[in-house]
Design an enzyme around this catalytic site. Sequence first.
Site, PDB file in Angstrom:
ATOM      1  N   HIS A  26       1.195  -1.319   0.188  1.00 15.67           N
ATOM      2  CA  HIS A  26       0.360  -0.121  -0.330  1.00 15.67           C
ATOM      3  C   HIS A  26       0.610   1.612  -0.087  1.00 15.67           C
ATOM      4  O   HIS A  26       2.122   1.215   0.613  1.00 15.67           O
ATOM      5  CB  HIS A  26      -0.874  -0.106   1.355  1.00 15.67           C
ATOM      6  CG  HIS A  26      -0.388   0.580   2.359  1.00 15.67           C
ATOM      7  ND1 HIS A  26      -0.693   1.248   2.986  1.00 15.67           N
ATOM      8  CD2 HIS A  26       0.279  -0.521   3.686  1.00 15.67           C
ATOM      9  CE1 HIS A  26       0.507   1.730   3.930  1.00 15.67           C
ATOM     10  NE2 HIS A  26       1.022   0.387   4.177  1.00 15.67           N
ATOM     11  N   CYS A  27       0.242   2.320  -0.199  1.00 15.46           N
ATOM     12  CA  CYS A  27       0.926   3.296  -0.375  1.00 15.46           C
ATOM     13  C   CYS A  27       0.108   4.631   0.509  1.00 15.46           C
ATOM     14  O   CYS A  27      -0.903   4.208   1.799  1.00 15.46           O
ATOM     15  CB  CYS A  27       0.795   4.379  -1.782  1.00 15.46           C
ATOM     16  SG  CYS A  27      -0.622   4.613  -2.579  1.00 15.46           S
ATOM     17  N   ALA A  28       0.381   5.853   0.882  1.00 17.22           N
ATOM     18  CA  ALA A  28      -0.274   6.819   1.216  1.00 17.22           C
ATOM     19  C   ALA A  28      -2.449   6.629   2.007  1.00 17.22           C
ATOM     20  O   ALA A  28      -2.892   6.858   2.326  1.00 17.22           O
ATOM     21  CB  ALA A  28       0.160   8.177   1.014  1.00 17.22           C
ATOM     22  N   THR A  29      -3.061   6.341  -0.316  1.00 15.94           N
ATOM     23  CA  THR A  29      -4.165   6.122   0.282  1.00 15.94           C
ATOM     24  C   THR A  29      -4.375   4.694  -0.926  1.00 15.94           C
ATOM     25  O   THR A  29      -5.768   4.964  -0.429  1.00 15.94           O
ATOM     26  CB  THR A  29      -4.460   7.429  -0.759  1.00 15.94           C
ATOM     27  OG1 THR A  29      -3.706   7.726  -2.192  1.00 15.94           O
ATOM     28  CG2 THR A  29      -4.193   8.800  -0.127  1.00 15.94           C
ATOM     29  N   ARG A  30      -3.526   4.500  -1.162  1.00 15.93           N
ATOM     30  CA  ARG A  30      -4.103   2.784  -2.347  1.00 15.93           C
ATOM     31  C   ARG A  30      -3.633   1.684  -2.144  1.00 15.93           C
ATOM     32  O   ARG A  30      -2.613   1.637  -1.200  1.00 15.93           O
ATOM     33  CB  ARG A  30      -3.748   3.326  -3.288  1.00 15.93           C
ATOM     34  CG  ARG A  30      -4.443   4.211  -4.423  1.00 15.93           C
ATOM     35  CD  ARG A  30      -4.145   4.804  -5.471  1.00 15.93           C
ATOM     36  NE  ARG A  30      -3.266   6.205  -5.293  1.00 15.93           N
ATOM     37  CZ  ARG A  30      -1.703   5.793  -5.784  1.00 15.93           C
ATOM     38  NH1 ARG A  30      -1.223   5.528  -7.021  1.00 15.93           N
ATOM     39  NH2 ARG A  30      -0.824   6.548  -5.503  1.00 15.93           N
TER      40      ARG A  30
END
Length: 480
Positions: A26-30
């Site tokens: 995952h990244c910051a929002t996804r």
Amino acid sequence: MSKYKEPAKDLLKHIGGSNNISVVTHCATRMRFVLNDPEKADIDKIEEIQLVKGTFTQGGQFQVIIGNEVSSFYNDFIKMAGVSDTSKEEAKVAAKQNMNVLQRMISHLADIFTPLIPALVVGGLILGFRNVIGDIKLLEGGTKTLVEVSQFWSGVHAFLWLIGEAIFHFLPVGITWAVARKMGASQILGIVLGITLVSPQLLNAYGVAGATEIPFWDFGFAKIEMIGYQAQVIPAILAGLVFSFLELKLRKVVPNAISMIVVPFLSLVPTVLLAHIVLGPIGWQIGSWVSDIVYSGLTSAFGWLFAAVFGFVYAPLVITGLHHMTNAIDLQLMSELGGTNLWPMIALSNIAQGSAVLAMIFINRKDEEEKQVSIPAAISCYLGVTEPAMFGINLKYGFPFLAAMIGSLVAAVISVGSNVMANSIGVGGIPGILSIQPKYMTVFALAMVVAIVIPFVLTIIFAKTNTGKISFKKSRSIKA
């Protein structure tokens, strides 16, 4: 019971189960998935999950937009799915199985420049602030600047250049480090290589034309001019690639017993020599051609047409990932011209997408569930993060995305038609005005107003007239 249990269960089911997940991170929002069989993912069902704000496929990864809760959701999801925690780098490697040659090239370019963006954004803001206090005559009847009347602000102006110079003049150091990091070569040697391109003992490349005498290294049978490549992009990329290639090849053939001594020497020294004899001059020339072509296109009689096309298609380029290529062009324009007229259009496109979401908030103002998605999406978009707005709202309905593209087109024409220049890449939204050169701030503010008003009005008109209601279901799942 965790509030994420049911959404995680539904996502696992509709994505094809644990057996269909090759890698997840995952990244910051996804949430980012590399799927064994992308066709097994039921996009419609996934987007019906309340926590999900949208989906798209980019860089060989199927991405599910969750929002700021993604970290907690991710932890619950991997426990339920029975998959292990995976790094972003492992995910990128696995994703390449779903990418063609062009997509891989763009992915490599993105991996080089993405780590540099925080520094470039800070540098742009610093240069913008220095210009405001040092160039704009605000005091004593518009005859003097803050720096001219205040010793404090004069000191601030001089001090901030320490950071600005470190970011932009010594940019090749960051680039060669990023290339070495991307290729798996020694990062510290990548940094050393970059320093050899910008060392203080080298004549600044931009000062060559006015130099009465160019220093050189004299080898008896040959002389090499001591010219640096400060702020240059392509020479640094070429040098970084050659160094990484040499080191990785030497590692395979040099015995482990002596590799610590032989490999660094035989990879770094020849690369530095090639950089100053071949790679630097060639890279400089290529960079000059690129910047000249783009700048000539934007300032020619048909510059408005270039701006219109770029402003209209930039948002779709983000969907495909092709927008990463603009970073290299922006940096080249900055090094050659002292600023970029391309980046302001990018900031305006982001603002336009946020304004379309703002209109959707107005249209759905009585829908509390919709506002939980749209309000954070609009805020993040105005601050330069467009994914929640584009994939969670605008592409979902279709017509807001189209309205934003039209607004971006008009704003881009105003920006380019007025020769607006940014000091550098900045915050790609409303705060981006701080990166604009002072004399263009007023007209850029006008372009910003256009990028806010036109998408807002058009989105409401399209909604009321049932115009532009195009289904983007397929486009969101285009592999990019």
